[in-house]
Enzyme design. Structure first.
Site, short mmCIF file in Angstrom:
data_model
loop_
_atom_site.label_atom_id
_atom_site.label_comp_id
_atom_site.label_asym_id
_atom_site.label_seq_id
_atom_site.Cartn_x
_atom_site.Cartn_y
_atom_site.Cartn_z
N HIS A 312 2.92 10.74 52.77
CA HIS A 312 3.50 11.78 52.13
C HIS A 312 3.35 11.41 50.76
O HIS A 312 4.19 10.51 49.99
CB HIS A 312 5.22 11.82 52.52
CG HIS A 312 5.47 12.21 54.02
ND1 HIS A 312 6.15 11.39 54.88
CD2 HIS A 312 4.72 13.35 54.37
CE1 HIS A 312 6.11 12.07 56.21
NE2 HIS A 312 5.46 13.13 55.70
N ALA A 465 5.03 7.25 50.45
CA ALA A 465 6.29 6.86 51.20
C ALA A 465 6.31 6.03 52.33
O ALA A 465 7.43 5.82 52.82
CB ALA A 465 6.74 8.36 51.86
N ASN A 466 5.16 5.32 52.46
CA ASN A 466 5.26 4.40 53.57
C ASN A 466 5.19 4.98 55.01
O ASN A 466 5.59 4.27 55.86
CB ASN A 466 6.13 3.04 53.38
CG ASN A 466 6.23 2.82 52.21
OD1 ASN A 466 5.22 2.27 51.60
ND2 ASN A 466 7.40 2.09 51.52
N HIS A 467 5.01 6.28 54.93
CA HIS A 467 4.86 6.62 56.57
C HIS A 467 3.41 6.89 56.56
O HIS A 467 2.76 7.84 56.37
CB HIS A 467 5.46 8.13 56.40
CG HIS A 467 6.79 8.35 55.95
ND1 HIS A 467 7.72 9.44 54.91
CD2 HIS A 467 8.01 7.17 55.85
CE1 HIS A 467 8.74 9.07 54.89
NE2 HIS A 467 8.94 7.64 55.28
N ILE A 468 2.95 5.72 57.08
CA ILE A 468 1.56 5.56 57.25
C ILE A 468 1.06 5.99 58.61
O ILE A 468 1.20 5.58 59.76
CB ILE A 468 0.95 3.98 57.21
CG1 ILE A 468 1.69 3.43 55.86
CG2 ILE A 468 -0.41 3.93 57.15
CD1 ILE A 468 2.07 2.09 56.09
#
Lengths: 531, 173
Positions: A312, A465-468
């Site tokens: 994100h 966002a570390n939403h990998i």
């Protein structure tokens, strides 16, 4: 040299929330399970103590132990190598329980349309199954993780949330009331956070420290999943860095090999293998595991492993509200706006969700005032006044999958001789247009709250966002995806992939709950295989 | 008096400890104002540090333990601190500088000590000394920025109270 030490029906690489909850489910059904975890065990009280003694409190990784045999991206380390126009940044924890040791507990479901982006809007990818197929597993995940939330969040459900939504702070109440007057509906977040005592863990008591560590386990984390897996009978081997996957003549996986920190090699055999070691570390391991037959790596005959990396790429705003709302009371991520998550415009520009920050702002405010030369009574008054009115927002913006955005093997190596990950990452106009729309919405919201001192983030900068997601994408098209809807590798029938990497689209929410639900669904196919 | 104590079960050791505690309590403001801790080599520098700190914090009852910890950290991070703090204190006293104009006046008239007021303020209010990779934490929950808002917020990781207490309108809001 390699010695066979262990064997199990199912061998899982990675003890994060997904791998551990899959392990628990499999073990409870009578299947023998071994989990291999690269990092050490993590003790909550230790992390809390380290946080309190740590100088850089905004670095959420700082309180967690760093291990050079299982390296992870840190501020100022060079673990990630970059090739693309936008540097890819992420933070994750290699240790028992994984990265949900520090998260804000956001446990959203996707929207039904997030599963059919291509067929509905002509962009992105479709999932190999529908929202309805995943619904029961979402609920199973919510019960395990202890999720609280309101009904009006856009994702249909067959059963009520395990818990009522978290009590709203004064800031949440005021923002919700005022924004409703200009047509924006503010919703209490759906979170893996206790609004009452649940599953042996207490209700939240407002420590406002969900990241980097909830001191009381009112917020769910992967360490709790790992405990559950062990209670169910799964065995966790820590400090076991898997570096090679071995296949047989029939292409089935026969074993995985791991190093101890002093580079002693061990071999672990099994009937079924699950890779649940994070959406960057899992593709890295697959790319490293080459053979004559799979010269590009395990599961990678179509060269898709590590591609379609999505996150994100958020933009942010901050401003001063015209009344004292005092953010920082209650959990750090408390409320949001859902209205921009889906719409007719989604073929042209990115959808997003808007998050309001409820983090204690005092340290940032104080630092700024001191840098302006404000001291004495004025400093004390300024800390109080500015802390009471400051508000920060960000958008959780969708990114379309692009095969060029990818994880690769770098040329730098860690202490065990294992390559570091390398990235090509870019942000396309679809997402940038979403961020332009987000800035318009931010402006309206700021005006609705009498905002002054409005500060937008640079439009060419992105806060990842570390939403990998996407790097192990599931799908029906064998040419462009890594696994099928069961999570099964297209190349190896006894290899399953799990974790956020298998999500083919990133949507507009944090990816953990969906990854857990998909993992619990995958566990059922594994159970069928072994029946 | 002795018989009263023996009747109430107070031991000689307990009595001594209580006496010492009471004595040290009454000594605190005096100790801070004029007594240099044994760990400090330069008592003039320490007195200057306390004087400047009282201005910057608008607080004449600063905690002695934190004062000592902060002073020692500032000296550890800056070899010239002890000399320069005396210079800053003399400058403030000689010119009768109000704290509201301190930074502007120092930057204009004593630029060689312009880094000291923000360093001292950062120490007392944020509990931090140094910068970049050398930054050191000398206080967290006692940092004056959290004391300033203690009626409304707790330092992160400390509980605000029972579940849902955050629903209430903060007293000052």
């Amino acid at each position: 040299m390699a010695q066979q030490t262990t064997s199990a029906d199912v061998v899982i690489v990675g003890s994060g929330v997904v791998g551990s909850l899959m392990a628990e489910k499999l073990a409870l059904s009578g299947i023998s399970v071994v989990i291999l975890e690269g990092g050490p065990r993590i003790d909550r009280n230790h992390v809390v103590a380290r946080f309190r003694h740590e100088a850089n409190k905004s670095d959420f990784m700082a309180p967690y132990p760093y291990n050079d045999w299982a390296p992870e991206p840190r501020k100022n380390n060079d673990y990630f190598q970059q090739e693309g126009p936008v540097p890819y940044s992420a933070s994750y924890i290699r240790g028992v329980g994984g990265t949900t040791w520090h998260w804000a507990g956001m446990a959203w479901r996707y929207l039904p349309n997030d599963f059919q982006l291509q067929s509905k809007y002509g962009v992105g990818r479709d999932w190999p199954f529908s929202y309805d197929d995943l619904e029961p597993f979402y609920y199973e995940a919510e019960v395990k993780m202890g999720v609280s939330g309101p009904l009006n969040n856009g994702s249909p459900r067959n059963k009520p949330f395990p818990m009522e939504p978290i009590a709203r702070s004064w800031a949440h109440q005021r923002v919700q009331e005022r924004l409703s007057q200009i047509g924006y509906e503010v919703t209490t977040n759906t979170v893996a956070r206790n609004s009452r005592n649940y599953d042996g863990r207490p209700a939240c008591c407002g420590n406002n420290n969900c990241m980097p560590i909830c001191p009381i386990d009112a917020q769910y984390h992967g360490g709790i999943s790992a405990q559950a897996a062990e209670r169910a009978g799964a065995k966790i081997i820590t400090e076991a860095v898997v570096y090679k996957i071995e296949h047989g003549a029939d292409d089935k996986i026969q074993a995985v090999h791991y190093y101890t920190p002093d580079k002693e090699s061990h071999r672990v055999t099994g009937k079924i293998f699950v890779l649940a070691a994070n959406a960057i570390e899992t593709p890295k391991l697959m790319l490293m595991s080459t053979s004559d037959k799979f010269a590009n790596g395990i599961g990678n005959s179509n060269d898709m492993v590590g591609r379609h990396l999505c996150d994100h790429p958020r933009t942010k705003v901050s401003f001063d509200v015209d009344e004292e709302i005092w953010p920082g009371r209650g959990p750090v991520s408390e409320y949001s706006i859902q209205s921009e998550r889906d719409g007719d415009w989604r073929g042209e520009e990115a959808a997003f969700r808007i998050d309001f920050s409820n983090s204690n702002p005092v340290a940032g405010v104080t630092s700024k005032l001191i840098s302006q030369g404000v001291y004495g009574k004025d400093l004390i008054a300024g800390i109080r006044q500015q802390s009471s009115v400051t508000l920060g927002l960000k958008n959780i913006v969708e990114q379309l999958s692009d095969p060029n955005n990818r994880v690769m093997l770098g040329d730098r190596r860690d202490s065990l001789g294992i390559p570091n990950p390398k990235f090509y990452f870019s942000v396309d106009d679809y997402t940038r247009r979403g961020n332009v729309r987000a800035r318009r919405v931010f402006q309206e919201i700021a005006e609705g709250l009498g905002g002054t001192n409005i500060k937008f983030m640079d439009e060419n900068k992105f806060s990842l966002a570390n939403h990998i997601t996407g790097t192990l994408g599931m799908g029906n098209d064998r040419a462009t995806t890594v696994c099928n809807g069961e999570g099964r590798s297209h190349d190896h029938e006894n290899l399953f992939l799990a974790g956020t990497g298998v999500l083919p689209t990133v949507a507009t929410v944090n990816s953990t709950l969906t990854a857990v639900a998909v993992g619990l669904r995958t566990a059922e196919f594994i159970m069928e295989d072994l029946a | 008096m002795n018989s009263n104590h023996s009747k109430s079960g107070v031991t000689r050791r307990g009595f001594l400890a209580a006496s010492l505690a009471a004595g040290s309590l009454t000594l605190i403001p005096h100790a801070l104002a004029s007594t240099t801790p044994q760990s400090v080599a330069d008592s003039d520098a320490y007195r200057a540090f306390i004087a400047v700190s009282q201005q910057i914090t608008a607080n004449t009852a600063l905690k002695p333990a934190m004062a000592e910890r902060l002073y020692l950290a500032l000296v550890r991070h800056d070899d010239s601190f002890a000399e320069r703090i005396k210079q800053l204190d003399s400058f403030i006293t000689a010119e009768a500088i109000a704290v509201s104009e301190l930074q502007a006046r120092v930057e204009a008239e004593a630029p060689e000590v312009k880094d000291l007021p923000p360093a001292i303020a950062t120490g007392w209010f944020e509990g931090l000394v140094g910068s970049g990779k050398d930054v050191e934490l000398i206080a967290f929950s006692e940092a004056l920025m959290y004391v300033a808002v203690a009626d409304v917020l707790k330092p992160p990781s400390y509980s605000l109270g029972e579940y849902g207490i955050w629903q209430n309108k903060p007293a000052k809001a």
